[in-house]
Design a protein around this motif. Structure first.
Motif, short mmCIF file in Angstrom:
data_model
loop_
_atom_site.label_atom_id
_atom_site.label_comp_id
_atom_site.label_asym_id
_atom_site.label_seq_id
_atom_site.Cartn_x
_atom_site.Cartn_y
_atom_site.Cartn_z
N ARG A 16 0.87 -1.25 0.05
CA ARG A 16 0.18 -0.06 0.09
C ARG A 16 0.86 1.15 0.01
NH1 ARG A 16 -5.07 -1.63 1.17
NH2 ARG A 16 -5.19 -3.87 1.89
N PHE A 17 1.99 1.21 0.73
CA PHE A 17 2.83 2.21 0.72
C PHE A 17 3.59 2.50 -0.56
CE2 PHE A 17 7.27 3.82 1.11
CZ PHE A 17 7.18 4.99 1.43
N ALA A 18 3.64 1.29 -1.34
CA ALA A 18 4.35 1.47 -2.71
C ALA A 18 3.58 2.12 -3.62
CB ALA A 18 4.52 0.09 -3.42
N TYR A 19 2.18 2.42 -3.52
CA TYR A 19 1.41 3.05 -4.37
C TYR A 19 1.62 4.49 -4.00
CZ TYR A 19 -1.25 -0.86 -6.29
OH TYR A 19 -1.57 -2.02 -6.92
N PHE A 20 1.67 4.77 -2.79
CA PHE A 20 2.08 6.30 -2.28
C PHE A 20 3.38 6.83 -3.04
CE2 PHE A 20 -1.04 5.31 0.94
CZ PHE A 20 -1.73 6.49 1.13
N SER A 21 4.35 5.67 -2.85
CA SER A 21 5.75 6.29 -3.48
C SER A 21 5.83 6.36 -4.68
CB SER A 21 6.79 5.38 -2.84
OG SER A 21 6.49 3.92 -3.22
N PHE B 262 0.62 7.75 -6.44
CA PHE B 262 -0.75 7.19 -6.50
C PHE B 262 -1.45 7.43 -4.88
CE2 PHE B 262 1.21 4.92 -9.87
CZ PHE B 262 0.34 5.52 -11.11
N ILE B 263 -2.52 8.08 -5.06
CA ILE B 263 -3.25 8.07 -3.64
C ILE B 263 -4.49 7.37 -4.07
CG2 ILE B 263 -4.25 9.63 -1.96
CD1 ILE B 263 -2.25 11.54 -2.53
N ARG B 264 -4.67 6.20 -3.23
CA ARG B 264 -5.91 5.53 -3.25
C ARG B 264 -6.72 5.36 -2.00
NH1 ARG B 264 -4.73 -0.61 -5.36
NH2 ARG B 264 -3.82 -0.51 -3.43
N LEU B 265 -7.87 5.56 -2.23
CA LEU B 265 -8.80 5.51 -0.81
C LEU B 265 -8.56 4.45 0.00
CD1 LEU B 265 -10.92 7.05 0.62
CD2 LEU B 265 -12.65 6.03 -0.94
N SER B 266 -8.42 3.13 -0.63
CA SER B 266 -8.47 2.07 -0.10
C SER B 266 -7.35 1.94 0.70
CB SER B 266 -8.41 0.94 -0.80
OG SER B 266 -7.28 0.93 -1.81
N ASP B 267 -6.03 2.72 0.45
CA ASP B 267 -4.89 2.46 1.24
C ASP B 267 -5.02 3.51 2.29
OD1 ASP B 267 -3.83 0.68 -0.85
OD2 ASP B 267 -3.19 2.39 -2.04
#
Length: 244
Positions: A204-209, A212-217
């Motif tokens: 989930r952190f990988a998406y932020f880095s 990408f900002i996902r609501l699920s994360d």
């Protein structure tokens, strides 16, 4: 709640602790930055992603955040000052939240210091601002999650060493649970694998880095934080009732 929050901040910033803690964090962050720069040897610009640096920072958190959070309740219990909180008219909820916000404030203070490095990089090369902002949001959520975990562990014991060790173990589990779910043995059982993987924080952190900002994360990190704060509340409330 604010007087307790203020008292906690004073215990951090009116002593060398917060500054020594922030200095240690900056030293480790600087080492990661220096390694990233050294990998650009032979190029003309300082153009690189901060993603790898933030992954290194997560590893540092495993050793740094427990130092910050074990003081929350374990140290007060060890020093005998916990009785002042247990007998105060302030609700347990406000006590927990005040200490939580104080820890988060110190954490933000640490993160603000790292803003120097993207600024320096932007002066000499280029920085993908959107990706950087997302990475900072992700690292904030990750660190805040660790703070909530550390506070809960601190509420269970007066032993600073025991709280530190248990905190380390839980943080390692949260960091590597996705690797565990992908082991050959677990992979034989897809349903169990999917359940275990659902608790993995690193992907989930990988998406932020990656920008990408996902609501699920955000919901995942927020849920973990709320759960551990709720457990901390229950732990302290139980101790207050036991004291009569």
């Amino acid at each position: 709640m604010f007087p307790i929050y203020k008292k906690e901040l004073q215990s951090f910033f009116y002593t060398p602790f917060a500054y020594a803690f922030a200095a240690l964090f900056m030293l480790l962050f600087s080492l990661s930055f220096s390694i990233g720069i050294s990998n650009l040897e032979g190029t003309n610009t300082w153009a690189f992603s901060f993603t790898e640096m933030f992954y290194s920072v997560i590893i540092y958190f495993i050793f740094l955040i427990p130092i910050l959070t074990i003081r929350t309740f374990a140290e007060e219990r060890k020093n005998g000052t916990e009785v002042l909180l247990m007998t105060s008219p302030v609700s347990v909820f406000k006590i927990v939240m005040a200490k939580f916000f104080a820890n988060v404030t110190v954490y933000i203070f640490m993160l603000l210091g790292t803003a120097f490095f993207p600024i320096l990089t932007a002066m000499k090369g280029e920085v993908i601002v959107s990706q950087l902002i997302c990475a900072y949001i992700g690292i904030f959520f990750w660190g805040t999650m660790y703070i909530a975990v550390g506070m809960f562990i601190s509420s269970l014991t007066e032993s600073l060493l025991l709280a530190f060790i248990i905190d380390e173990i839980i943080m390692f589990v949260l960091l590597f649970v996705d690797d565990f779910s992908n082991t050959p043995f677990i992979a034989q059982y897809p349903k169990i694998q999917s359940v275990i993987y659902a608790f993995a924080a690193q992907p989930r952190f990988a998406y932020f880095s990656e920008g990408f900002i996902r609501l699920s994360d955000m919901v995942f990190f927020g849920s973990v934080i709320i759960v551990f704060l709720a457990w901390t509340y229950i732990s302290i409330e139980k101790r207050r009732w036991n004291r009569g």
